[in-house]
Design a protein around this motif. Structure first.
Motif, PDB file in Angstrom:
ATOM      1  N   ARG A 181       0.549  -1.293  -0.306  1.00  0.00           N
ATOM      2  CA  ARG A 181       0.338  -0.151   0.064  1.00  0.00           C
ATOM      3  C   ARG A 181       0.813   1.311  -0.200  1.00  0.00           C
ATOM      4  O   ARG A 181       1.812   1.519   0.764  1.00  0.00           O
ATOM      5  CB  ARG A 181      -0.776  -0.002   1.142  1.00  0.00           C
ATOM      6  CG  ARG A 181      -2.269   1.345   1.436  1.00  0.00           C
ATOM      7  CD  ARG A 181      -3.315   1.089   0.175  1.00  0.00           C
ATOM      8  NE  ARG A 181      -4.457   1.682   0.807  1.00  0.00           N
ATOM      9  CZ  ARG A 181      -4.946   2.225   0.820  1.00  0.00           C
ATOM     10  NH1 ARG A 181      -5.421   0.972   2.158  1.00  0.00           N
ATOM     11  NH2 ARG A 181      -6.066   3.097   1.366  1.00  0.00           N
TER      12      ARG A 181
ATOM     13  N   THR B 172      -3.882   7.785  -2.275  1.00  0.00           N
ATOM     14  CA  THR B 172      -2.962   6.874  -2.161  1.00  0.00           C
ATOM     15  C   THR B 172      -3.255   6.118  -3.524  1.00  0.00           C
ATOM     16  O   THR B 172      -3.229   6.956  -4.754  1.00  0.00           O
ATOM     17  CB  THR B 172      -4.157   5.193  -1.478  1.00  0.00           C
ATOM     18  OG1 THR B 172      -3.723   3.477  -1.265  1.00  0.00           O
ATOM     19  CG2 THR B 172      -5.560   5.242  -2.129  1.00  0.00           C
TER      20      THR B 172
ATOM     21  N   LEU C 262      -2.206   5.666   9.644  1.00  0.00           N
ATOM     22  CA  LEU C 262      -2.716   4.919   8.281  1.00  0.00           C
ATOM     23  C   LEU C 262      -1.490   3.707   8.020  1.00  0.00           C
ATOM     24  O   LEU C 262      -2.499   2.575   7.465  1.00  0.00           O
ATOM     25  CB  LEU C 262      -3.058   5.938   7.606  1.00  0.00           C
ATOM     26  CG  LEU C 262      -4.481   6.562   7.202  1.00  0.00           C
ATOM     27  CD1 LEU C 262      -4.458   7.773   5.909  1.00  0.00           C
ATOM     28  CD2 LEU C 262      -5.408   5.498   6.838  1.00  0.00           C
TER      29      LEU C 262
ATOM     30  N   LYS D 101      -1.836   0.849  10.708  1.00  0.00           N
ATOM     31  CA  LYS D 101      -3.667   0.341  10.697  1.00  0.00           C
ATOM     32  C   LYS D 101      -3.106  -0.940   9.606  1.00  0.00           C
ATOM     33  O   LYS D 101      -3.730  -2.093   9.525  1.00  0.00           O
ATOM     34  CB  LYS D 101      -4.491   1.029  10.527  1.00  0.00           C
ATOM     35  CG  LYS D 101      -6.330   0.619  10.434  1.00  0.00           C
ATOM     36  CD  LYS D 101      -6.897   2.123  10.171  1.00  0.00           C
ATOM     37  CE  LYS D 101      -7.899   1.166   9.695  1.00  0.00           C
ATOM     38  NZ  LYS D 101      -9.670   2.296   9.414  1.00  0.00           N
ATOM     39  N   GLN D 102      -3.188  -0.656   8.314  1.00  0.00           N
ATOM     40  CA  GLN D 102      -2.575  -1.323   7.458  1.00  0.00           C
ATOM     41  C   GLN D 102      -1.696  -2.177   7.654  1.00  0.00           C
ATOM     42  O   GLN D 102      -1.905  -3.211   7.346  1.00  0.00           O
ATOM     43  CB  GLN D 102      -1.858  -0.493   6.107  1.00  0.00           C
ATOM     44  CG  GLN D 102      -1.294  -1.868   5.018  1.00  0.00           C
ATOM     45  CD  GLN D 102      -2.981  -1.809   4.091  1.00  0.00           C
ATOM     46  OE1 GLN D 102      -3.737  -0.961   4.230  1.00  0.00           O
ATOM     47  NE2 GLN D 102      -2.470  -2.779   2.861  1.00  0.00           N
TER      48      GLN D 102
ATOM     49  N   ARG E 279      -1.392  -3.789  10.594  1.00  0.00           N
ATOM     50  CA  ARG E 279      -2.558  -5.141  11.168  1.00  0.00           C
ATOM     51  C   ARG E 279      -1.635  -6.435  12.123  1.00  0.00           C
ATOM     52  O   ARG E 279      -1.845  -6.867  11.652  1.00  0.00           O
ATOM     53  CB  ARG E 279      -3.229  -5.573  10.274  1.00  0.00           C
ATOM     54  CG  ARG E 279      -3.826  -4.924   9.547  1.00  0.00           C
ATOM     55  CD  ARG E 279      -5.219  -5.198   8.912  1.00  0.00           C
ATOM     56  NE  ARG E 279      -4.467  -6.533   8.217  1.00  0.00           N
ATOM     57  CZ  ARG E 279      -5.179  -6.474   6.145  1.00  0.00           C
ATOM     58  NH1 ARG E 279      -5.399  -5.119   6.089  1.00  0.00           N
ATOM     59  NH2 ARG E 279      -4.763  -7.424   5.828  1.00  0.00           N
TER      60      ARG E 279
END
Length: 281
Positions: A155, A190, A215, A218-219, A221
């Motif tokens: 990402r 993005t 972010l 969070k990405q 994980r």
């Protein structure tokens, strides 16, 4: 005979030269046109390009010639390659992958040209994974699979100071919806479906950068991930971003600090920042 797979990418992957050399990755330069002069992006002075952009000079980007791919592929054949895996930035952002495909038809060994649908270190990490697999003697199909996993799961999180440069270059994509926001509102972007897409709007640079780190966390994980922090122009936030990622993602690799491709920088503008989050298989 086992496959000897060569890996090729383009300069928008943002691979530091020492990493490309370490893994034997061949890098084809995308071209910049500045004030009517065209040359490979690595031949430009970064500071001068930034000043040109700030002054409003005409700056555009150009895919490599088909011949640049042909001779790079031929060099790999001459070095003993039995197959080539060639990874490139999104075909929706550049015709680079089309030039690669045209050149591949003239090569006598299999060439797997891959439109990654992304850019920056999402492509860079995919190229490294492909090169690792190739170095371990993996067949071409497995090298392709290794690359696909990385770019499909990576990402890109992007901060730009203004959307003006994306608008000028015609690469604004879905971020068009953010145009016209107040000067103090900073867009986070993005890459989705092969083009620039809006992610969030945040008041002020510091809050926007902090949100980008949130972010990224969070990405990730909680998974094992490779991280890269890219910049176009000197920016005081880079070290802070890297420190935050180290602190909040202890299971991740050491964040790689990279200078963004000047071609990407020409579209994103001076002061742009990026975080790449790339899960490790």
């Amino acid at each position: 005979m086992p496959d000897r797979v060569a890996v090729v990418t383009d300069s928008t992957a943002g691979l530091p030269p020492e990493l490309a050399a370490r893994w034997g990755i061949r890098v084809i330069q995308i071209q910049l046109q500045v004030r009517g002069q065209i040359d490979d992006e690595n031949r430009y002075d970064r500071a001068e390009l930034i000043e040109s952009l700030k002054s409003g000079a005409a700056v555009s980007t150009t895919p490599p010639e088909v011949g640049a791919f042909f001779w790079t592929y031929q060099d790999a054949v001459s070095a003993g390659a039995t197959a080539i895996v060639s990874l490139h930035l999104s075909g929706k952002m550049s015709a680079t992958v089309d030039a690669a495909r045209e050149a591949s038809q003239q090569i006598q060994i299999p060439v797997y040209v891959m439109d990654t649908g992304t850019a920056n270190m999402s492509v860079g990490f995919a190229a490294i994974s492909a090169a690792r697999a190739a170095a371990a003697g993996a067949p071409a199909a497995r090298v392709v699979t290794a690359a696909e996993y990385r770019y499909a799961t990576s990402r890109e999180l992007i901060y730009v100071d203004t959307l003006e440069y994306l608008r000028r270059g015609g690469r604004i994509g879905g971020a068009q919806a953010l145009l016209g926001t107040a000067f103090s509102i900073k867009p986070l972007l993005t890459l989705a479906n092969g083009e620039v897409s809006p992610l969030a709007k945040v008041a002020g640079t510091r809050r926007a950068v902090a949100k980008m780190v949130d972010l990224a966390v969070k990405q990730a994980r909680g998974r094992m991930v490779d991280l890269a922090v890219s910049q176009f122009g000197e920016d005081e936030h880079v070290v802070w971003i890297a420190n935050q990622l180290r602190k909040r993602l202890p299971q991740a690799s050491e964040p790689l600090l990279v200078e963004a491709s000047m071609v990407l920088g020409a579209h994103l503008g001076p002061g742009s920042l990026g975080i790449t989050v790339s899960p490790v298989a």
